[in-house]
Scaffold this active site. Structure first.
Site, PDB file in Angstrom:
ATOM      1  N   CYS A  20     -17.051  21.254  -4.399  1.00  0.00           N
ATOM      2  CA  CYS A  20     -17.646  22.575  -4.199  1.00  0.00           C
ATOM      3  C   CYS A  20     -18.677  22.755  -5.323  1.00  0.00           C
ATOM      4  O   CYS A  20     -18.312  22.787  -6.499  1.00  0.00           O
ATOM      5  CB  CYS A  20     -16.521  23.612  -4.281  1.00  0.00           C
ATOM      6  SG  CYS A  20     -17.047  25.303  -4.030  1.00  0.00           S
ATOM      7  N   CYS A  58     -16.057  39.335  -4.798  1.00  0.00           N
ATOM      8  CA  CYS A  58     -16.318  37.986  -5.324  1.00  0.00           C
ATOM      9  C   CYS A  58     -16.595  38.039  -6.821  1.00  0.00           C
ATOM     10  O   CYS A  58     -17.436  38.810  -7.282  1.00  0.00           O
ATOM     11  CB  CYS A  58     -17.521  37.389  -4.593  1.00  0.00           C
ATOM     12  SG  CYS A  58     -18.062  35.798  -5.251  1.00  0.00           S
ATOM     13  N   CYS A  89     -24.801  35.010  -9.344  1.00  0.00           N
ATOM     14  CA  CYS A  89     -25.249  35.283  -7.975  1.00  0.00           C
ATOM     15  C   CYS A  89     -25.798  36.704  -7.917  1.00  0.00           C
ATOM     16  O   CYS A  89     -25.276  37.599  -8.578  1.00  0.00           O
ATOM     17  CB  CYS A  89     -24.084  35.144  -6.995  1.00  0.00           C
ATOM     18  SG  CYS A  89     -24.575  35.273  -5.246  1.00  0.00           S
ATOM     19  N   CYS A 121     -11.615  30.077  -3.837  1.00  0.00           N
ATOM     20  CA  CYS A 121     -12.773  30.761  -3.249  1.00  0.00           C
ATOM     21  C   CYS A 121     -13.058  32.091  -3.944  1.00  0.00           C
ATOM     22  O   CYS A 121     -12.188  32.947  -4.037  1.00  0.00           O
ATOM     23  CB  CYS A 121     -12.536  31.052  -1.777  1.00  0.00           C
ATOM     24  SG  CYS A 121     -12.089  29.606  -0.835  1.00  0.00           S
ATOM     25  N   GLU A 159     -19.910  26.240 -12.819  1.00  0.00           N
ATOM     26  CA  GLU A 159     -18.674  25.536 -12.487  1.00  0.00           C
ATOM     27  C   GLU A 159     -18.797  24.771 -11.181  1.00  0.00           C
ATOM     28  O   GLU A 159     -19.556  25.155 -10.305  1.00  0.00           O
ATOM     29  CB  GLU A 159     -17.523  26.550 -12.356  1.00  0.00           C
ATOM     30  CG  GLU A 159     -17.252  27.283 -13.666  1.00  0.00           C
ATOM     31  CD  GLU A 159     -16.108  28.287 -13.588  1.00  0.00           C
ATOM     32  OE1 GLU A 159     -15.388  28.419 -14.574  1.00  0.00           O
ATOM     33  OE2 GLU A 159     -15.944  28.947 -12.542  1.00  0.00           O
ATOM     34  N   CYS A 217     -21.535  40.852  -3.711  1.00  0.00           N
ATOM     35  CA  CYS A 217     -20.362  41.118  -2.864  1.00  0.00           C
ATOM     36  C   CYS A 217     -19.210  41.610  -3.763  1.00  0.00           C
ATOM     37  O   CYS A 217     -18.870  40.960  -4.753  1.00  0.00           O
ATOM     38  CB  CYS A 217     -19.943  39.866  -2.103  1.00  0.00           C
ATOM     39  SG  CYS A 217     -21.252  39.214  -1.038  1.00  0.00           S
TER      40      CYS A 217
END
Ligand code: SAH
Length: 367
Positions: free
Chosen positions: A120, A134, A127, A360, A107, A131
């Protein structure tokens, strides 16, 4: 919540065949010659891709059909296709879900502000940094993106802005590596992408390096390496707390490179680039929002970075299944006040794209 493992090495599968956006101007000329075509065809291709913002060989009509087919087969493999666009914030924010050649989903988010237009971008599909707050981190790492897959997100957004797909036609001005993935874990491809994005047109997309931000969880050696590239891009560090004990859980890579290690590397980056470093701080209710943490944050940042730092507080966007929430506004205000009172510039980041899961940390590429 079960802890995910840290993954530094992406699976090797799935990267697309080479594309002109993977290559420097010199490499493009060599690749064209290798296909038995005249070197000036490389400039024609570059002009179409980087200046006219088209990746479709059928539109490159100044190149004879036979040459065009050869060049397209060898240097313009299809990279990304739109699965869907989602808009919100009065159509000033648009998230795009892309499908890569191997079916991988990723995305990017385009945001229009009064004074700038920011994209962005994703640097990896998924990933590996795990974390817990996230959405991307919780999904794990599928694979690295190629340089061209990163650059093509930017090309497509620049074309969309030019063509008025987000209201009045405008110019894409800023790029933030704050989409899916850890940019410094896909180091070489990301640095090459910065060159393609910033080289003057028609050799590149002509966006100023000063308008590009690379955001990292804090891979200290890679931060130093990036500093030594002598780029003018801004560095953002996702710190989220000034103490190692909590950071070991919020940003698990902290168990490798501590707060001190990361801030020392950030100082080196600030010194070599002459640019202030951004510190990202997702404020989480009753987790990292205490007044004493604001004071400690200011103290440690002053020690390490003096005036070469700015803190962006991001209200936490709760992700599905997470037990965490944003800090209440009065707590947030007090936190920001204390950091500023401690001598460190601190502001709250506005978070766009809430209703379309584009804010975010929400990117999860649900097909
Ligand atoms: N891997 C890089 C870049 C991608 S994330 C990095 O971590 O910096 C971009 C920013 O969004 C990071 O500061 C990240 O910590 C933050 N973020 C992630 N999830 C979030 C959430 N749920 N709410 C608010 N910010 C979040």
């Amino acid at each position: 919540m079960t802890a995910l493992p840290l993954v530094f090495d992406a699976p090797r599968r799935g990267l697309p065949p080479r594309h002109i956006a993977d290559m420097s101007a010199e490499e493009r000329r060599a690749a064209v010659a290798e296909l038995g075509e005249k070197p000036f065809r490389a400039n024609q291709l570059s002009h179409h891709y980087f200046a006219r913002l088209t990746a479709d060989p059928a539109l490159m009509t100044d190149i004879p059909a036979a040459s065009r087919d050869r060049l397209a087969d060898g240097l313009l493999p299809p990279l990304l296709s739109v699965v869907r666009h989602l808009s919100c914030d009065d159509d000033s924010t648009r998230k795009t879900l892309w499908r890569a050649h191997d079916g991988t989903l990723l995305e990017s988010v385009l945001m229009r502000y009064p004074d700038r237009v920011t994209l962005c971008v994703s640097s990896q599909a998924g990933c590996g940094m795990a974390c817990p707050f996230c959405a991307t981190g919780q999904g794990g790492l599928q694979r690295n993106l190629s340089t061209a897959e990163i650059v093509d997100q930017v090309r497509a957004a620049a074309a969309a802005m030019r063509d008025g797909e987000l209201g009045e036609p405008g110019r894409l001005s800023n790029i933030v590596f704050m989409g899916m993935g850890e940019p410094l874990a896909n180091y070489r491809r990301v640095v090459d992408a910065v060159h393609r994005i910033c080289d003057p047109a028609p050799g590149g997309l002509g966006i100023s390096q000063r308008s590009v931000t690379v955001s990292t969880v804090g891979l200290a050696p890679a931060i130093r390496k990036l500093a030594d590239e002598r780029l003018q891009v801004r560095l953002a560090v996702s710190l989220h707390t000034p103490d190692d004990e909590l950071r070991d859980t919020l940003v698990p890579v902290n168990t490798r490179w501590s707060v001190d290690d990361v801030l020392e590397a950030a100082r080196y980056y600030a010194d070599t680039s002459g640019r202030r470093v951004s510190i990202e701080y997702a404020l989480i209710r009753d987790v990292n929002d205490q007044p004493w943490r604001a004071d400690l944050l200011a103290k440690r940042l002053r020690q390490h970075l003096a005036q070469l730092v700015h803190v962006n507080v991001i209200p936490l966007n709760p992700t599905p299944g997470s037990k965490w929430d944003a800090a209440p506004k009065p707590v947030e205000r007090e936190f920001v006040r204390r950091v500023n009172a401690g001598g460190v510039a601190c502001t709250v980041r506005d978070t766009r794209g809430q209703e379309i899961a584009a804010a975010c940390g929400q990117l999860a590429a649900e097909g």
